[in-house]
Design an enzyme around this catalytic site. Sequence first.
Site, PDB file in Angstrom:
ATOM      1  N   ASN A  89       0.801  -1.220   0.000  1.00 28.81           N
ATOM      2  CA  ASN A  89       0.000   0.000   0.000  1.00 28.81           C
ATOM      3  C   ASN A  89       0.838   1.275   0.000  1.00 28.81           C
ATOM      4  OD1 ASN A  89      -2.373   1.848   0.904  1.00 28.81           O
ATOM      5  ND2 ASN A  89      -0.906   1.990   2.583  1.00 28.81           N
ATOM      6  N   TYR A 156       4.157   9.788 -10.900  1.00 29.90           N
ATOM      7  CA  TYR A 156       3.139   8.938 -10.250  1.00 29.90           C
ATOM      8  C   TYR A 156       2.495   7.998 -11.257  1.00 29.90           C
ATOM      9  CZ  TYR A 156      -0.774   7.748  -7.141  1.00 29.90           C
ATOM     10  OH  TYR A 156      -1.685   7.079  -6.349  1.00 29.90           O
ATOM     11  N   LYS A 160       2.830   3.839 -11.142  1.00 30.47           N
ATOM     12  CA  LYS A 160       1.647   2.977 -11.008  1.00 30.47           C
ATOM     13  C   LYS A 160       1.453   2.108 -12.249  1.00 30.47           C
ATOM     14  CE  LYS A 160       0.518   4.058  -6.840  1.00 30.47           C
ATOM     15  NZ  LYS A 160       0.687   3.053  -5.769  1.00 30.47           N
ATOM     16  N   THR A 189      -7.277  11.122   2.387  1.00 36.03           N
ATOM     17  CA  THR A 189      -6.035  10.846   3.115  1.00 36.03           C
ATOM     18  C   THR A 189      -5.089  12.035   3.020  1.00 36.03           C
ATOM     19  OG1 THR A 189      -4.985   9.913   1.150  1.00 36.03           O
ATOM     20  CG2 THR A 189      -6.241   8.390   2.538  1.00 36.03           C
TER      21      THR A 189
END
Length: 249
Positions: A89, A156, A160, A189
């Site tokens: 995670n 990013y 991913k 978050t």
Amino acid sequence: MEASTVAIVTGASRGLGKALATSLLKPGTHLISIARSENAELTQQASVSGAVLEQMCADLSDPLAAQACADSIALQLPRHAQRYVLINNAGTVEPISQAGDLSDASAIARAFNLNVTSAIVLIAAFLRAAPATSDRRILNISSGAGRNPTPGWGVYCATKAALDHYTQVLDAEHHGVRVASLAPGVIDTGMQAKIRSSDPSQFPNVQRFAQMHEHGQLSTPAAIAEKILRYIAHDSFGTTVLDDIRNHA
């Protein structure tokens, strides 16, 4: 009493990782949480729940620390459980910049180390240590950004996409383990707070994320964690290697 489930969760001190760890702390579970620092709330929760909690402190953006963590798991993972679960995670959205400004090689390397390299070495340790006769499941937390190009998120998106493709290779190698790379949706978050504070000249979509937050359209970490754990436990887990939690109730 030996645990029936051994679970490993990275990035477990906050956000989605903490919510996953909290939900996993049940009798019969041996949880190994990995984060840069220990979380006192998880310790307290473990003592109340009767689960076994082992907190490992490691900065997974440092390759040496990630390797040491993986080696420790390979040597010390309990060997008599029925089910073994690894949830990669931990991740970062930074650096957020347009292509012409992505000039900090160290920041880029840290992102790749955390989002991709640490997952690969932990999976290798997991495959070595978790008995082949057990029910072994690996979930990599991905993102829609790995499947859709997003201006300002070059690093990013690339990390991913790499994680997604690695997961497909892992599945194609037939290790007798169920695997999936899952986009978890937009969650309230600390990562979302960083996204909302982005410079619009570097991240043109910043206003969209600010509006989602304003209108209460972000999912809570606890709600998504419960969905993810139901998803992992389901008999169909691993049938769809690249998945999205929004495809599941």
